[in-house]
Motif scaffolding. Structure first.
Motif, PDB file in Angstrom:
ATOM      1  N   ARG A 189     -10.565   2.424  -3.149  1.00 33.16           N
ATOM      2  CA  ARG A 189      -9.579   3.504  -3.178  1.00 33.16           C
ATOM      3  C   ARG A 189      -9.204   3.852  -4.629  1.00 33.16           C
ATOM      4  O   ARG A 189      -8.951   2.954  -5.446  1.00 33.16           O
ATOM      5  N   ASN A 210       1.300   4.450  -2.914  1.00 34.99           N
ATOM      6  CA  ASN A 210       0.961   5.814  -2.474  1.00 34.99           C
ATOM      7  C   ASN A 210      -0.443   5.932  -1.889  1.00 34.99           C
ATOM      8  O   ASN A 210      -1.168   6.887  -2.169  1.00 34.99           O
ATOM      9  N   THR A 211      -0.814   4.926  -1.098  1.00 33.44           N
ATOM     10  CA  THR A 211      -2.099   4.996  -0.405  1.00 33.44           C
ATOM     11  C   THR A 211      -1.870   4.598   1.054  1.00 33.44           C
ATOM     12  O   THR A 211      -0.895   3.902   1.380  1.00 33.44           O
ATOM     13  N   SER A 212      -2.741   5.047   1.934  1.00 35.59           N
ATOM     14  CA  SER A 212      -2.525   4.862   3.365  1.00 35.59           C
ATOM     15  C   SER A 212      -2.574   3.390   3.768  1.00 35.59           C
ATOM     16  O   SER A 212      -3.272   2.580   3.155  1.00 35.59           O
ATOM     17  N   LEU A 222       0.839  -1.213   0.000  1.00 27.42           N
ATOM     18  CA  LEU A 222       0.000   0.000   0.000  1.00 27.42           C
ATOM     19  C   LEU A 222       0.868   1.254   0.000  1.00 27.42           C
ATOM     20  O   LEU A 222       0.557   2.232  -0.673  1.00 27.42           O
ATOM     21  N   GLN A 273      -6.465   4.937  -5.800  1.00 28.76           N
ATOM     22  CA  GLN A 273      -5.088   4.570  -6.153  1.00 28.76           C
ATOM     23  C   GLN A 273      -4.950   3.093  -6.526  1.00 28.76           C
ATOM     24  O   GLN A 273      -3.913   2.681  -7.052  1.00 28.76           O
TER      25      GLN A 273
END
Length: 620
Positions: A511, A495-497, A491, A513
């Motif tokens: 999401r 570039n995602t939380s 993740l 991304q």
């Protein structure tokens, strides 16, 4: 000499071919009449099918059991999915086609269709008895009887071709115009008008310098139009892009004083969204250049279609301007571009079935209704053929709703709003475009096509299997949980939380991304699960998860507005009795004769207050 027919189809363009095939496939005895058997389904303009919104229409035709998608797949030389960078409601398939093979494949398909006969001759008159179409009369004076007649005359009705100061009768280059029908229909009370379209010059591809152009290859993994068993492309031909410049514009302006459009010799209105090159540089004088798409016309021909250079200027002006385009310096012209004017009949004179209001059993489809484009014509032909068959056998017409298909949007727009210029379909015309995607046309329409005897049993089984796979995968992705320790590194890379607790695959897929591709990279188990299903099913599940709230909202809106379609209005309803209606609304309602209250809401000039008045009156 002739037996009696259930349906006669006049014209063998894209509308005529779909109409004849549909009616015959459904069991009608059909006669197709054309002025030239050698130009059946000719791609008279660009050698391509689909594009923005048009690709959705081709998929819908295929889902219902029509042939345009299959013929496109069999004759394509390149496939591209347009608008991939945008949302899935905008994704639009497009094929570049072999012009000669496209026509050949259509003719072979029609000749192998049971119940379908052919006759080559001009039709001069529709036979009408007691307000009903009962057949046709040809230029030789032959009378052929039928229970329903479909007119798909394209640009041939009193067609006039313009090249500079020259003009002559014709429905296409080197083909004569059709005369007599317009005059007869006007005598029966129909309103007619004139429209204009155009085509660019054709060029010898051997004379072009492609090193000065930008290559436009097909997709690396090409798809296809049909949901059936047609093959995907193993090799493709590239198209190319170049641009006009000040020199090109200067040469073109030299011919403006001889332009039939600027000098008023052309009276018909042309397509707003596909203007001629002279119209572009006149209307958009601030632009320094315009795109030119260089499109091959087939596998084994050197002929090139110069998309973006439609013109009716003198042929010498066309040539001089072309040679100033990068890559065209030594171009050799096969034939010049031209404009063509033709008769059409405002579609507000039709019912939603495409049957005319004035003459029972007479149907119009294609450019005769004021549309432009192969795809727009083909879907009208399909619906006219279906409903002509239904009429001939005393069955109820098939009418698609705006929430069911782009085809429904197109026909509803034409009948309720009419058109003052050649009508072209865009995604923006469809208020339910998230529901009407190119990827789900089979799920939306195949059951309908099968129920009327057009889509095959195999097609229905395939759709039912696809639905089952879709539901299974969707539920599995909602149940499958991913552990933070397993996926957090991935993740971060995407570039995602990161996550603090186990979450479902479906939750992560929401999401922006993350797509199916990234989800597969996060987890081996998830990849193995997804790979059990086809790419199409995976894609549809992803769309369903990502856009769930939007899809639900549109579905509820469609259902809410759909209740108005349950309010039926009799064809002989007397609007003069409803005194509270505005005068404009009364005039429009009397002219269009809406079949439901829902249809009445979409007529321009009928306000919400008029609908309220009508609702109360009908309720009584």
């Amino acid at each position: 000499m002739f037996p009696d027919y259930d349906v006669i189809v006049v014209g063998a363009g894209h509308a005529g071919c779909e109409a004849a095939h549909a009616a015959a496939r459904m069991g009608s005895k059909v006669l197709m009449v054309t002025m030239n058997m050698n130009t059946i389904a000719q791609m008279s303009c660009n050698p391509a099918m689909g594009g923005v919104a048009k690709g959705q229409i081709v998929r819908e035709i295929d889902a219902l059991g029509g042939m345009s998608g299959i013929i496109s797949d069999k004759s394509m030389i390149q496939f591209r999915m347009l608008n991939r960078s945008k949302g899935p409601a905008m994704w639009s398939p497009r094929t570049q086609n072999d012009r000669m093979r496209f026509s050949e494949e259509w003719r072979l398909a029609l000749e192998q269709t049971p119940n379908l006969d052919f006759w080559q001759e001009m039709v001069k008159e529709v036979l009408v008895k007691n307000g009903r179409a009962v057949g046709i009369k040809t230029s030789l004076g032959l009378e052929i009887k039928a229970n329903a007649v479909v007119l798909t005359n394209g640009t041939f009705l009193n067609g006039k071709i313009h090249i500079g100061e020259k003009n002559f009768g014709g429905g296409r280059t080197a083909e004569g115009a059709a005369t007599g029908l317009t005059e007869q229909l006007v005598s029966l009370g129909f309103e007619s008008g004139r429209m204009k379209t155009g085509t660019p010059p054709r060029i010898d591809g051997r004379s072009l310098d492609y090193s000065k152009m930008e290559e436009q290859p097909g997709d690396e993994q090409p798809a296809k139009f049909s949901y059936g068993d047609t093959k995907t492309l193993e090799k493709q031909i590239s198209c190319w892009i170049t641009y006009t410049n000040d020199e090109v514009h200067h040469e073109l302006k030299k011919g403006f004083e001889k332009s039939p459009m600027f000098q008023g010799r052309i009276k018909g209105l042309g397509p707003r969204y596909c203007p001629s090159i002279e119209d572009k540089i006149n209307r958009f004088a601030e632009r320094e250049r315009h795109q030119i798409f260089v499109e091959p016309e087939g596998w084994n021909t050197v002929e090139i279609y110069v998309n973006g250079f439609s013109t009716s200027l003198p042929e010498d002006v066309q040539y001089q301007a072309l040679t100033k385009i990068p890559g065209f310096e030594k171009a050799k012209m096969f034939r010049p571009g031209y404009a063509i004017e033709y008769d059409f009949f405002p579609p507000t004179q039709l019912q939603l079935s495409l049957e005319t209001q004035r003459v029972e059993g007479l149907f119009f489809a294609g450019q005769i209704n004021g549309t432009t484009g192969y795809e727009e014509a083909a879907c009208q032909g399909l619906m006219a053929g279906i409903n002509a068959h239904n009429k001939a056998h005393s069955k109820e017409p098939l009418i698609l709703k705006r929430s069911e298909a782009y085809i429904g949007v197109l026909i509803d727009d034409l009948v309720n709003k009419g058109t003052q210029e050649p009508y072209r379909m865009f995604t923006s015309r469809a208020e339910y475009r998230i529901l009407l995607r190119q990827d789900n046309a089979d799920l939306r329409l195949t059951e309908i096509g099968h129920s009327i005897g057009l889509a095959s049993d195999e097609r229905l089984e395939k759709v039912q299997t696809k639905k089952e796979h879709f539901n299974h995968l969707l539920q599995q992705l909602k149940k499958a949980k991913l552990d933070p320790a397993m996926v957090n590194d991935g993740l971060t890379q995407f570039n995602t939380s990161t996550i603090d607790e186990k979450v479902s695959v479906a939750h992560l897929l929401k999401r922006p991304q993350l797509s199916i591709k990234e989800i597969k990279a996060l987890s081996t188990e998830t990849r193995e699960l997804l790979d059990k299903y086809s790419i199409e099913v995976q894609e549809q599940v992803e769309i369903s998860i990502k856009y769930e709230s939007y899809i639900d909202r549109e579905q509820k809106l469609a259902e809410k507005i759909g209740t108005l379609e349950d309010f039926k209005i009799k064809s002989d309803f007397d609007y003069d009795r409803v005194k509270a209606l505005s005068s404009e609304a009364r005039e429009k309602l009397k002219k269009i004769k809406p079949e439901t209250l829902g249809q009445a809401t979409r007529i321009s000039g009928v306000s919400p207050s008029d609908i309220s008045v009508l609702t109360i009156y009908l309720g009584k």
